[in-house]
Design a protein around this motif. Structure first.
Motif, PDB file in Angstrom:
ATOM      1  N   GLN A 171       0.842  -1.193   0.000  1.00 12.32           N
ATOM      2  CA  GLN A 171       0.000   0.000   0.000  1.00 12.32           C
ATOM      3  C   GLN A 171       0.883   1.252   0.000  1.00 12.32           C
ATOM      4  OE1 GLN A 171      -3.304   0.100  -0.418  1.00 12.32           O
ATOM      5  NE2 GLN A 171      -2.979   2.302  -0.568  1.00 12.32           N
ATOM      6  N   GLY A 172       1.966   1.219   0.760  1.00 13.23           N
ATOM      7  CA  GLY A 172       2.866   2.375   0.829  1.00 13.23           C
ATOM      8  C   GLY A 172       3.431   2.743  -0.539  1.00 13.23           C
ATOM      9  N   HIS A 173       3.813   1.722  -1.314  1.00 16.65           N
ATOM     10  CA  HIS A 173       4.330   1.981  -2.659  1.00 16.65           C
ATOM     11  C   HIS A 173       3.241   2.562  -3.556  1.00 16.65           C
ATOM     12  CE1 HIS A 173       7.679  -1.176  -1.912  1.00 16.65           C
ATOM     13  NE2 HIS A 173       8.046   0.020  -1.528  1.00 16.65           N
ATOM     14  N   ASP A 175       0.742   4.330  -2.543  1.00 14.08           N
ATOM     15  CA  ASP A 175       0.554   5.725  -2.113  1.00 14.08           C
ATOM     16  C   ASP A 175       1.613   6.628  -2.740  1.00 14.08           C
ATOM     17  OD1 ASP A 175      -1.589   5.015  -0.581  1.00 14.08           O
ATOM     18  OD2 ASP A 175      -0.502   5.006   1.324  1.00 14.08           O
ATOM     19  N   LEU A 176       2.844   6.140  -2.750  1.00 13.30           N
ATOM     20  CA  LEU A 176       3.940   6.918  -3.320  1.00 13.30           C
ATOM     21  C   LEU A 176       3.656   7.267  -4.780  1.00 13.30           C
ATOM     22  CD1 LEU A 176       6.871   7.913  -2.867  1.00 13.30           C
ATOM     23  CD2 LEU A 176       7.630   5.701  -3.729  1.00 13.30           C
ATOM     24  N   PHE A 177       3.178   6.283  -5.530  1.00  9.53           N
ATOM     25  CA  PHE A 177       2.879   6.520  -6.941  1.00  9.53           C
ATOM     26  C   PHE A 177       1.655   7.426  -7.094  1.00  9.53           C
ATOM     27  CE2 PHE A 177       5.565   3.985  -9.854  1.00  9.53           C
ATOM     28  CZ  PHE A 177       6.440   3.482  -8.905  1.00  9.53           C
ATOM     29  N   THR A 178       0.675   7.243  -6.232  1.00 14.59           N
ATOM     30  CA  THR A 178      -0.523   8.092  -6.288  1.00 14.59           C
ATOM     31  C   THR A 178      -0.155   9.549  -6.031  1.00 14.59           C
ATOM     32  OG1 THR A 178      -1.797   6.261  -5.401  1.00 14.59           O
ATOM     33  CG2 THR A 178      -2.843   8.420  -5.359  1.00 14.59           C
ATOM     34  N   LEU A 179       0.687   9.760  -5.010  1.00 15.04           N
ATOM     35  CA  LEU A 179       1.095  11.115  -4.655  1.00 15.04           C
ATOM     36  C   LEU A 179       1.770  11.819  -5.811  1.00 15.04           C
ATOM     37  CD1 LEU A 179       2.695  10.830  -1.137  1.00 15.04           C
ATOM     38  CD2 LEU A 179       0.766  12.237  -1.820  1.00 15.04           C
ATOM     39  N   ASN A 180       2.450  11.055  -6.638  1.00 14.07           N
ATOM     40  CA  ASN A 180       3.180  11.675  -7.734  1.00 14.07           C
ATOM     41  C   ASN A 180       2.438  11.556  -9.057  1.00 14.07           C
ATOM     42  OD1 ASN A 180       5.873  12.691  -6.569  1.00 14.07           O
ATOM     43  ND2 ASN A 180       5.487  10.734  -5.574  1.00 14.07           N
ATOM     44  N   ASN A 181       1.113  11.428  -8.946  1.00 14.38           N
ATOM     45  CA  ASN A 181       0.238  11.428 -10.112  1.00 14.38           C
ATOM     46  C   ASN A 181       0.669  10.442 -11.195  1.00 14.38           C
ATOM     47  OD1 ASN A 181      -0.991  13.683  -8.846  1.00 14.38           O
ATOM     48  ND2 ASN A 181       0.589  14.986  -9.753  1.00 14.38           N
ATOM     49  N   ALA A 182       1.109   9.254 -10.777  1.00  8.62           N
ATOM     50  CA  ALA A 182       1.543   8.276 -11.768  1.00  8.62           C
ATOM     51  C   ALA A 182       0.336   7.771 -12.543  1.00  8.62           C
ATOM     52  CB  ALA A 182       2.222   7.104 -11.067  1.00  8.62           C
ATOM     53  N   THR A 186       2.326   3.881 -15.919  1.00 12.69           N
ATOM     54  CA  THR A 186       3.549   4.052 -15.134  1.00 12.69           C
ATOM     55  C   THR A 186       3.522   3.142 -13.912  1.00 12.69           C
ATOM     56  OG1 THR A 186       3.541   6.342 -15.794  1.00 12.69           O
ATOM     57  CG2 THR A 186       4.986   5.764 -13.991  1.00 12.69           C
ATOM     58  N   LEU A 191       6.074  -0.158 -11.050  1.00 18.83           N
ATOM     59  CA  LEU A 191       5.820  -0.707  -9.722  1.00 18.83           C
ATOM     60  C   LEU A 191       5.357  -2.162  -9.774  1.00 18.83           C
ATOM     61  CD1 LEU A 191       5.447  -0.483  -6.663  1.00 18.83           C
ATOM     62  CD2 LEU A 191       3.214   0.530  -7.058  1.00 18.83           C
TER      63      LEU A 191
END
Ligand SMILES: Nc1ncnc2c1ncn2[C@@H]1O[C@H](COP(=O)(O)OP(=O)(O)OP(=O)(O)O)[C@@H](O)[C@H]1O
Ligand SMILES: [Mg+2]
Lengths: 283, 259
Positions: A171-173, A175-182, A186, A191
């Protein structure tokens, strides 16, 4: 109150285990198990199957002398193994392509996953014996049919493992991609796919072995067309030539082991650098 | 209900504002209630509160990872720095590749990516480990790598979710200093979460105390020390007094909410 009893513990011995020691550690256990199994085999051949029934199961040394030692027949067996291997490889490649594509689509769209699952499970559950006449009717008993059987055998573990891998991202990964509008693409390529590689390889090892079995089983049941290991086994069995039957089976086994080792090696090359498999550091 | 935290004198432009934000999860858990906070550029605001009071939830709402169920949030989400509670490194990427991830996701070219990553790696003291995979790093080094990763974009708003909870005291103090220097250099707006009151006071311009679940801000403290702050500050009487005051408030806030 109990007394304390300190004990002395020295450091790890300085001399690292030599290359031969490590090799021995790898080779000795399977040799011991092999010896036990050979013992069981002799016991079966000489004690269970007394007298005339012994022809049903030749003892190990007979397989070596009369089977592997029979160079003309061994040549035939190896050629048949080559043909079976060729069929299996083609089937495996198709299963990998279909399997990875399906798993990817299933990981991206819930509805695709729901649509495909029942059929994947059915495909896995249908006994191959029931499929053989249908396949023979539709595609005849040539190479195509054999390849189809290989695909049926090896598709399921490929899909299951790849899908499991694609869904195992943290989930953390995410979130990281979501935060950076992936974008979806992508996220998939940067990922999900890299993270799925260990599981994909686990599936690949199983699928490769199954494709091989599929090729032999198809040949065995079709009983016609280009001669593979399956037909060799049928033939030697009908001649009640136990040493050659067992030789053909042994060749199939050795083939399977080699395929397994090759895929394990590729796996180590690809994901070994970063992947920490659970329990790797156990005692 | 929620006391509005005092505004700093020289506050710049607004980076993040919560107005009476509430969050009730689908299962009925009310995590936060009536939270009102604003963070401006050049402010470093820290929230301290008992475990499970909704601090991570607040950050997730700020970043848009979760949608709040009441109130209003004002924020620019185009470039948020977010340091997670766990390092969340991609295990198949080396340190450098991990730190290059965000510039890569934002479509920067290879040379820029590389330069930003190397700068960030140097800032957190991981130079020399660029080619290492996460599995060969210690816990503290992973956290530093994670910090470096969020530095690359030079975000104007930085959210830190207890980033240094799992590292030893010495490393933690070093990372506090590095974060503080960074804050001085970049003047971003920071919202930081921690369980350590001394870490909170050492780095922040303001410290907010949050009550037990449903979490709400019970009181805000302005930290009177200027920057740069030296490690010796931790041993000064005024520092200790402020820590003590916050600690008393935190104890009340933790016990107060309906148990
Ligand atoms: N997805 C969710 N669904 C339901 N309840 C949730 C969810 N996420 C968090 N919670 C609940 O919300 C509350 C606040 O959680 P949160 O993670 O924000 O706490 P926290 O203050 O960050 O705690 P800690 O200091 O331990 O990290 C907890 O009681 C938790 O059980
Ligand atoms: Mg938390």
């Amino acid at each position: 109150m109990s007394e304390l009893r300190p004990r002395r513990y020295g450091p790890r011995p300085q001399t690292l285990p030599g290359r031969s020691r490590r090799l021995a550690a790898v080779v000795v256990p399977p040799l011991i198990l092999g010896a036990i199994l050979t013992g069981v085999w002799y016991y079966a051949s000489y004690v269970w199957l007394r007298g005339r029934r012994r022809v049903l199961l030749a003892p190990p040394h007979k397989v070596i002398t009369d089977g592997f030692g029979d160079s003309t027949h061994l040549g035939e067996i190896l050629a048949a193994a080559g043909r079976s291997g060729d069929v299996a490889l083609r089937g495996l490649i198709i299963a990998i392509l279909i399997g990875l594509t399906l798993a990817t689509l299933m990981s991206q769209w819930r509805s695709v996953e729901r649509a495909v699952w029942p059929y994947m499970i059915s495909l896995q559950a249908i006994p191959i014996l029931a499929m053989v006449p249908v396949i023979a009717l539709l595609f005849d008993t040539g190479k195509t049919s054999r390849i189809i059987v290989c695909v049926i055998f090896s598709l399921f573990p490929m899909v299951v493992n790849a899908l499991f891998g694609l869904k195992s991202a943290d989930q953390g990964h995410h979130d990281l991609f979501t935060l950076n509008n992936a974008s979806r693409w992508t996220r998939l390529t940067k990922l999900l796919i890299p993270g799925a590689m260990p599981a994909v390889f686990a599936g690949l090892r199983i699928s490769a072995s199954l494709a091989l079995i599929g090729g032999i089983v198809a040949d065995f049941f079709f009983g016609r067309g280009q001669v593979g290991l399956g037909q060799m086994i049928v033939r030697f069995k009908s001649e009640t030539n136990s040493p050659l039957t067992l030789t053909a089976i042994a060749v199939a086994c050795i083939f399977g082991v080699i395929v397994f080792l090759v895929f394990s090696w590729i796996e180590r090359r690809v994901v070994g650098r970063w992947y920490v498999s659970a329990g790797r550091n156990g005692p | 209900m929620a006391e509005r935290s005092d505004q700093p004198a020289g506050g710049g432009d607004l980076a993040l504002a919560f107005h009476d934000v509430g969050m009730t999860f689908a299962d009925g858990t009310e995590a936060v209630r009536d939270v009102t906070v604003d963070v401006r550029r050049g402010e470093f605001v820290t929230i301290v509160g008992p475990s499970g009071c909704g601090k991570s939830t607040l950050l997730r709402i700020a970043a848009g990872l979760q949608t709040h169920s009441a109130g209003e949030v004002v924020v620019d989400r185009s470039r948020i720095g977010y340091v997670f509670q766990d390092p969340t490194l991609l295990p198949w990427r080396t340190v450098r590749q991990n730190v290059e991830l965000l510039p890569q996701l934002h479509g920067m070219d290879k040379a820029t990516r590389r330069r930003l990553a190397d700068e960030a790696i140097a800032t957190v003291g991981l130079a020399g480990f660029e080619q290492h995979y996460p599995k060969t790093l210690s816990g503290g080094m992973r956290m530093r790598c994670s910090l470096a990763r969020s530095l690359t974009l030079r975000p104007p708003l930085f959210l830190f979710d207890e980033p240094f909870g799992a590292v030893d005291e010495i490393t933690r103090e070093r990372l506090n200093d590095e974060t503080q220097q960074l804050f001085q250099a970049e003047r971003f707006a920071g919202l930081f979460i921690t369980h350590s009151i001394s870490e909170a006071v050492y780095m922040s311009t303001r410290v907010l105390v949050m009550s037990a679940r449903p979490g709400t801000i019970t009181r805000g403290f302005t930290v009177p020390f200027g920057y740069p702050r030296q490690p010796e500050l931790r041993f000064e009487a005024s520092f200790a007094d402020l820590c003590h005051e916050i600690s008393v408030e935190l104890r009340e806030a933790s016990a107060g909410a309906g148990r």
